[in-house]
Design a protein around this motif. Sequence first.
Motif, PDB file in Angstrom:
ATOM      1  N   VAL A 140      39.525  46.430  33.776  1.00 30.64           N
ATOM      2  CA  VAL A 140      40.733  47.182  34.135  1.00 30.64           C
ATOM      3  C   VAL A 140      41.755  46.251  34.787  1.00 30.64           C
ATOM      4  O   VAL A 140      42.947  46.282  34.447  1.00 30.64           O
ATOM      5  CB  VAL A 140      40.388  48.360  35.080  1.00 30.64           C
ATOM      6  CG1 VAL A 140      41.644  49.010  35.647  1.00 30.64           C
ATOM      7  CG2 VAL A 140      39.538  49.386  34.353  1.00 30.64           C
ATOM      8  N   VAL A 141      41.306  45.398  35.676  1.00 30.99           N
ATOM      9  CA  VAL A 141      42.207  44.453  36.344  1.00 30.99           C
ATOM     10  C   VAL A 141      42.812  43.500  35.322  1.00 30.99           C
ATOM     11  O   VAL A 141      44.037  43.282  35.301  1.00 30.99           O
ATOM     12  CB  VAL A 141      41.476  43.674  37.465  1.00 30.99           C
ATOM     13  CG1 VAL A 141      42.346  42.550  38.013  1.00 30.99           C
ATOM     14  CG2 VAL A 141      41.080  44.620  38.588  1.00 30.99           C
ATOM     15  N   GLU A 178      61.100  37.219  40.104  1.00 30.14           N
ATOM     16  CA  GLU A 178      59.849  37.724  40.667  1.00 30.14           C
ATOM     17  C   GLU A 178      58.673  37.186  39.872  1.00 30.14           C
ATOM     18  O   GLU A 178      58.748  36.996  38.668  1.00 30.14           O
ATOM     19  CB  GLU A 178      59.828  39.253  40.665  1.00 30.14           C
ATOM     20  CG  GLU A 178      60.823  39.833  41.645  1.00 30.14           C
ATOM     21  CD  GLU A 178      60.580  41.294  41.897  1.00 30.14           C
ATOM     22  OE1 GLU A 178      59.445  41.755  41.735  1.00 30.14           O
ATOM     23  OE2 GLU A 178      61.543  41.982  42.265  1.00 30.14           O
ATOM     24  N   THR A 179      57.594  36.935  40.567  1.00 32.07           N
ATOM     25  CA  THR A 179      56.402  36.387  39.914  1.00 32.07           C
ATOM     26  C   THR A 179      55.386  37.490  39.641  1.00 32.07           C
ATOM     27  O   THR A 179      55.432  38.557  40.245  1.00 32.07           O
ATOM     28  CB  THR A 179      55.745  35.301  40.803  1.00 32.07           C
ATOM     29  OG1 THR A 179      55.375  35.906  42.049  1.00 32.07           O
ATOM     30  CG2 THR A 179      56.690  34.151  41.052  1.00 32.07           C
ATOM     31  N   LEU A 180      54.481  37.194  38.730  1.00 34.56           N
ATOM     32  CA  LEU A 180      53.401  38.130  38.428  1.00 34.56           C
ATOM     33  C   LEU A 180      52.361  38.059  39.540  1.00 34.56           C
ATOM     34  O   LEU A 180      52.205  37.030  40.195  1.00 34.56           O
ATOM     35  CB  LEU A 180      52.774  37.781  37.084  1.00 34.56           C
ATOM     36  CG  LEU A 180      53.749  37.787  35.898  1.00 34.56           C
ATOM     37  CD1 LEU A 180      53.036  37.320  34.643  1.00 34.56           C
ATOM     38  CD2 LEU A 180      54.340  39.159  35.692  1.00 34.56           C
ATOM     39  N   ILE A 181      51.636  39.134  39.758  1.00 32.12           N
ATOM     40  CA  ILE A 181      50.672  39.160  40.862  1.00 32.12           C
ATOM     41  C   ILE A 181      49.314  38.602  40.426  1.00 32.12           C
ATOM     42  O   ILE A 181      48.998  38.544  39.246  1.00 32.12           O
ATOM     43  CB  ILE A 181      50.538  40.577  41.467  1.00 32.12           C
ATOM     44  CG1 ILE A 181      49.985  41.576  40.456  1.00 32.12           C
ATOM     45  CG2 ILE A 181      51.869  41.051  41.998  1.00 32.12           C
ATOM     46  CD1 ILE A 181      49.732  42.955  41.051  1.00 32.12           C
ATOM     47  N   MET A 211      46.269  42.575  42.106  1.00 32.28           N
ATOM     48  CA  MET A 211      46.267  43.659  41.133  1.00 32.28           C
ATOM     49  C   MET A 211      45.156  44.660  41.447  1.00 32.28           C
ATOM     50  O   MET A 211      45.357  45.870  41.378  1.00 32.28           O
ATOM     51  CB  MET A 211      46.098  43.115  39.715  1.00 32.28           C
ATOM     52  CG  MET A 211      46.049  44.195  38.638  1.00 32.28           C
ATOM     53  SD  MET A 211      47.549  45.204  38.515  1.00 32.28           S
ATOM     54  CE  MET A 211      48.611  44.088  37.622  1.00 32.28           C
ATOM     55  N   ALA A 212      43.969  44.158  41.796  1.00 29.84           N
ATOM     56  CA  ALA A 212      42.858  45.043  42.135  1.00 29.84           C
ATOM     57  C   ALA A 212      43.216  45.907  43.336  1.00 29.84           C
ATOM     58  O   ALA A 212      42.958  47.124  43.345  1.00 29.84           O
ATOM     59  CB  ALA A 212      41.594  44.237  42.412  1.00 29.84           C
ATOM     60  N   LYS A 213      43.834  45.311  44.342  1.00 29.98           N
ATOM     61  CA  LYS A 213      44.251  46.061  45.529  1.00 29.98           C
ATOM     62  C   LYS A 213      45.299  47.117  45.165  1.00 29.98           C
ATOM     63  O   LYS A 213      45.244  48.250  45.640  1.00 29.98           O
ATOM     64  CB  LYS A 213      44.808  45.118  46.594  1.00 29.98           C
ATOM     65  CG  LYS A 213      43.748  44.273  47.269  1.00 29.98           C
ATOM     66  CD  LYS A 213      44.388  43.336  48.273  1.00 29.98           C
ATOM     67  CE  LYS A 213      43.376  42.439  48.939  1.00 29.98           C
ATOM     68  NZ  LYS A 213      44.005  41.484  49.880  1.00 29.98           N
ATOM     69  N   LYS A 214      46.265  46.732  44.319  1.00 31.81           N
ATOM     70  CA  LYS A 214      47.311  47.662  43.894  1.00 31.81           C
ATOM     71  C   LYS A 214      46.708  48.830  43.121  1.00 31.81           C
ATOM     72  O   LYS A 214      47.055  49.986  43.362  1.00 31.81           O
ATOM     73  CB  LYS A 214      48.338  46.937  43.023  1.00 31.81           C
ATOM     74  CG  LYS A 214      49.432  47.824  42.467  1.00 31.81           C
ATOM     75  CD  LYS A 214      50.300  47.050  41.483  1.00 31.81           C
ATOM     76  CE  LYS A 214      51.403  47.901  40.884  1.00 31.81           C
ATOM     77  NZ  LYS A 214      50.963  49.154  40.278  1.00 31.81           N
ATOM     78  N   LEU A 215      45.818  48.538  42.184  1.00 34.72           N
ATOM     79  CA  LEU A 215      45.181  49.601  41.403  1.00 34.72           C
ATOM     80  C   LEU A 215      44.403  50.559  42.296  1.00 34.72           C
ATOM     81  O   LEU A 215      44.470  51.777  42.132  1.00 34.72           O
ATOM     82  CB  LEU A 215      44.277  48.999  40.334  1.00 34.72           C
ATOM     83  CG  LEU A 215      44.983  48.288  39.182  1.00 34.72           C
ATOM     84  CD1 LEU A 215      43.972  47.490  38.366  1.00 34.72           C
ATOM     85  CD2 LEU A 215      45.746  49.276  38.325  1.00 34.72           C
ATOM     86  N   ASP A 225      46.832  52.663  44.281  1.00 33.84           N
ATOM     87  CA  ASP A 225      47.531  53.650  43.464  1.00 33.84           C
ATOM     88  C   ASP A 225      46.629  54.741  42.895  1.00 33.84           C
ATOM     89  O   ASP A 225      47.054  55.873  42.709  1.00 33.84           O
ATOM     90  CB  ASP A 225      48.263  52.965  42.313  1.00 33.84           C
ATOM     91  CG  ASP A 225      49.399  52.060  42.789  1.00 33.84           C
ATOM     92  OD1 ASP A 225      49.781  52.139  43.978  1.00 33.84           O
ATOM     93  OD2 ASP A 225      49.901  51.280  41.958  1.00 33.84           O
ATOM     94  N   GLY A 226      45.362  54.391  42.585  1.00 34.93           N
ATOM     95  CA  GLY A 226      44.526  55.355  41.893  1.00 34.93           C
ATOM     96  C   GLY A 226      43.161  55.597  42.491  1.00 34.93           C
ATOM     97  O   GLY A 226      42.386  56.380  41.969  1.00 34.93           O
ATOM     98  N   GLY A 227      42.829  54.886  43.559  1.00 34.91           N
ATOM     99  CA  GLY A 227      41.503  55.030  44.164  1.00 34.91           C
ATOM    100  C   GLY A 227      40.422  54.413  43.318  1.00 34.91           C
ATOM    101  O   GLY A 227      40.679  53.777  42.288  1.00 34.91           O
ATOM    102  N   ALA A 228      39.182  54.627  43.711  1.00 36.06           N
ATOM    103  CA  ALA A 228      38.047  54.025  43.016  1.00 36.06           C
ATOM    104  C   ALA A 228      37.904  54.549  41.590  1.00 36.06           C
ATOM    105  O   ALA A 228      37.406  53.862  40.710  1.00 36.06           O
ATOM    106  CB  ALA A 228      36.766  54.271  43.795  1.00 36.06           C
ATOM    107  N   GLY A 229      38.376  55.752  41.326  1.00 31.88           N
ATOM    108  CA  GLY A 229      38.281  56.357  40.003  1.00 31.88           C
ATOM    109  C   GLY A 229      39.064  55.623  38.936  1.00 31.88           C
ATOM    110  O   GLY A 229      38.811  55.793  37.753  1.00 31.88           O
ATOM    111  N   ILE A 230      40.033  54.828  39.336  1.00 26.72           N
ATOM    112  CA  ILE A 230      40.843  54.106  38.364  1.00 26.72           C
ATOM    113  C   ILE A 230      40.024  53.025  37.651  1.00 26.72           C
ATOM    114  O   ILE A 230      40.362  52.597  36.566  1.00 26.72           O
ATOM    115  CB  ILE A 230      42.101  53.499  38.995  1.00 26.72           C
ATOM    116  CG1 ILE A 230      43.112  53.173  37.915  1.00 26.72           C
ATOM    117  CG2 ILE A 230      41.804  52.252  39.802  1.00 26.72           C
ATOM    118  CD1 ILE A 230      44.536  53.374  38.325  1.00 26.72           C
ATOM    119  N   PHE A 231      38.949  52.612  38.277  1.00 22.53           N
ATOM    120  CA  PHE A 231      38.126  51.567  37.680  1.00 22.53           C
ATOM    121  C   PHE A 231      37.078  52.179  36.785  1.00 22.53           C
ATOM    122  O   PHE A 231      36.436  51.601  36.033  1.00 22.53           O
ATOM    123  CB  PHE A 231      37.461  50.716  38.760  1.00 22.53           C
ATOM    124  CG  PHE A 231      38.469  49.961  39.591  1.00 22.53           C
ATOM    125  CD1 PHE A 231      39.141  48.877  39.055  1.00 22.53           C
ATOM    126  CD2 PHE A 231      38.749  50.343  40.870  1.00 22.53           C
ATOM    127  CE1 PHE A 231      40.064  48.185  39.803  1.00 22.53           C
ATOM    128  CE2 PHE A 231      39.684  49.649  41.642  1.00 22.53           C
ATOM    129  CZ  PHE A 231      40.338  48.576  41.097  1.00 22.53           C
TER     130      PHE A 231
END
Length: 97
Positions: free
Chosen positions: A61-62, A76-79, A84-88, A91-97
């Motif tokens: 997912v990341v 701006e640079t890419l993260i 990205m893992a922290k942002k995901l 934004d979506g909690g553990a369920g996003i993974f």
Amino acid sequence: GASLVRDVPFGAIQIAIFELTKEYIIQNPDIDVDVNTALGEALIGAFAGGIGSFLTNPADVVVTNLVTQKPVGEGETLITPLEMAKKLYRDGGAGIF
């Protein structure tokens, strides 16, 4: 770079589970399956691949989100993968993974 975080663990887990499962079947007298046939190896491989996919899905997912990200503004640079893992997660909690 980031794909290695996903692909290497997946391959290692898949091979390990495949070999352990095959050995378990061979050593268990109650299981009468020929593990050396194409069908036997395919079934064991599917089982091992499923476990490998389940365990490495968060990294997948990341990586997918890293590959598809676009800079928001000019300069701006890419993260990074960790950002990205922290942002995901944020934004979506553990369920996003």
